[in-house]
Design a protein around this motif. Sequence first.
Motif, PDB file in Angstrom:
ATOM      1  N   ARG A 263      30.338  27.341 -29.705  1.00  0.00           N
ATOM      2  CA  ARG A 263      29.904  26.058 -30.265  1.00  0.00           C
ATOM      3  C   ARG A 263      30.556  25.805 -31.627  1.00  0.00           C
ATOM      4  N   ASP A 267      32.860  22.661 -32.477  1.00  0.00           N
ATOM      5  CA  ASP A 267      32.515  21.773 -33.591  1.00  0.00           C
ATOM      6  C   ASP A 267      33.642  21.648 -34.600  1.00  0.00           C
ATOM      7  N   LEU A 270      35.514  18.554 -34.259  1.00  0.00           N
ATOM      8  CA  LEU A 270      34.752  17.308 -34.326  1.00  0.00           C
ATOM      9  C   LEU A 270      34.545  16.869 -35.769  1.00  0.00           C
ATOM     10  N   GLU A 272      32.406  15.963 -38.960  1.00  0.00           N
ATOM     11  CA  GLU A 272      31.204  16.688 -39.399  1.00  0.00           C
ATOM     12  C   GLU A 272      29.918  16.055 -38.901  1.00  0.00           C
ATOM     13  N   ARG A 275      28.899  17.166 -35.274  1.00  0.00           N
ATOM     14  CA  ARG A 275      28.736  18.584 -34.970  1.00  0.00           C
ATOM     15  C   ARG A 275      27.284  18.947 -34.656  1.00  0.00           C
ATOM     16  N   THR A 277      26.293  22.273 -34.898  1.00  0.00           N
ATOM     17  CA  THR A 277      25.942  23.411 -35.750  1.00  0.00           C
ATOM     18  C   THR A 277      26.055  23.054 -37.225  1.00  0.00           C
ATOM     19  N   ARG A 278      25.275  23.776 -38.018  1.00  0.00           N
ATOM     20  CA  ARG A 278      25.337  23.679 -39.475  1.00  0.00           C
ATOM     21  C   ARG A 278      25.315  25.093 -40.032  1.00  0.00           C
TER      22      ARG A 278
END
Length: 326
Positions: A263, A267, A270, A272, A275, A277-278
């Motif tokens: 993931r 991301d 992509l 921000e 996305r 995930t963080r």
Amino acid sequence: KEIADRLWGEVDGKTVKYAARGKGTIAWGLSLDEALALRKVETDLLHDGSHLLVHAHRTMPNAESYFVACLEAAAVPSLDVSFRVAGRVPEIWDATTGEIREAANWHFENGRTVVNLAFAPHGSVFVVFANEATAEKARTPNPVVARKVPGDWTVTFDRASGGPAEPVDFPELVDWTVRPEEAIRHYSGTATYRRTVAFDPSAVRDGSRVVLDLGMVHEVAEVEVNGRACGTVWTAPYRVDITEAVATNLELVVGVTNLWPNRLIGDAALPEKSRVTRTNLNTYKANDPLLPSGLIGPMTIRTESRGAWRTRGNGVMFDGAELTVR
């Protein structure tokens, strides 16, 4: 130097390699096996050398315990291993399940005990000789009957984790990273596999068990059969005992969870705001290779000899058709 010369004397490691000294023997230039043979100590563990094994042996007041590990990435389904133990019954102690059972295939030979062992990839096993054998006996298992589970799975992903919004048909079990859907190739989280398989419960003989072998899993799988939780597996061999859940039809539900990198890799390509995930620490890039993920199989249903098993202490002892609660 005088003390050293007195100790070693004529032993120079070349023309003379050992000599008696007091109650013992000194040796120079001998291999470990040669030194043990000199003291009439047999090799602790023997096998044909076709596989790379390491072991540790501990002698306890009432048992001999061996930890044996295979340092190979491929499974070893059958290997005869000879232990320097006689007159005791070998037990297999499984550290992942807590199960203790008599070895399925073993015999005495030349004052030693030969046990047929199987290893998962990078697998290990405890072999414990705890009980004295009442006679020169051997044990040979019933044959294993395996049936492949066909494809046509319905797989549900978590939309909140970036997965497809609707369940997806899998005609066969494959790595998520080879699927055409970006939402599956880069998915990280839990996906649930469902299908129903016909089964004949009358094929299960007394003293046998039914095992669901998932094949290859990346990384963790939780198995439910006919509404009954049957166990969680995270290491090879990815097998669970489903004996108590068998019926005319087997409703299989397998939840598989992979790792996070796929993931993060997805991301990285992509914006921000798009996305899933963080994280404050991400070393992955959009072109990094993806990690194998999902239920890859092949999946089989195995009917095999249960053997003799028990749990120690306030547990249950089972041998064949006789069940004794202690």
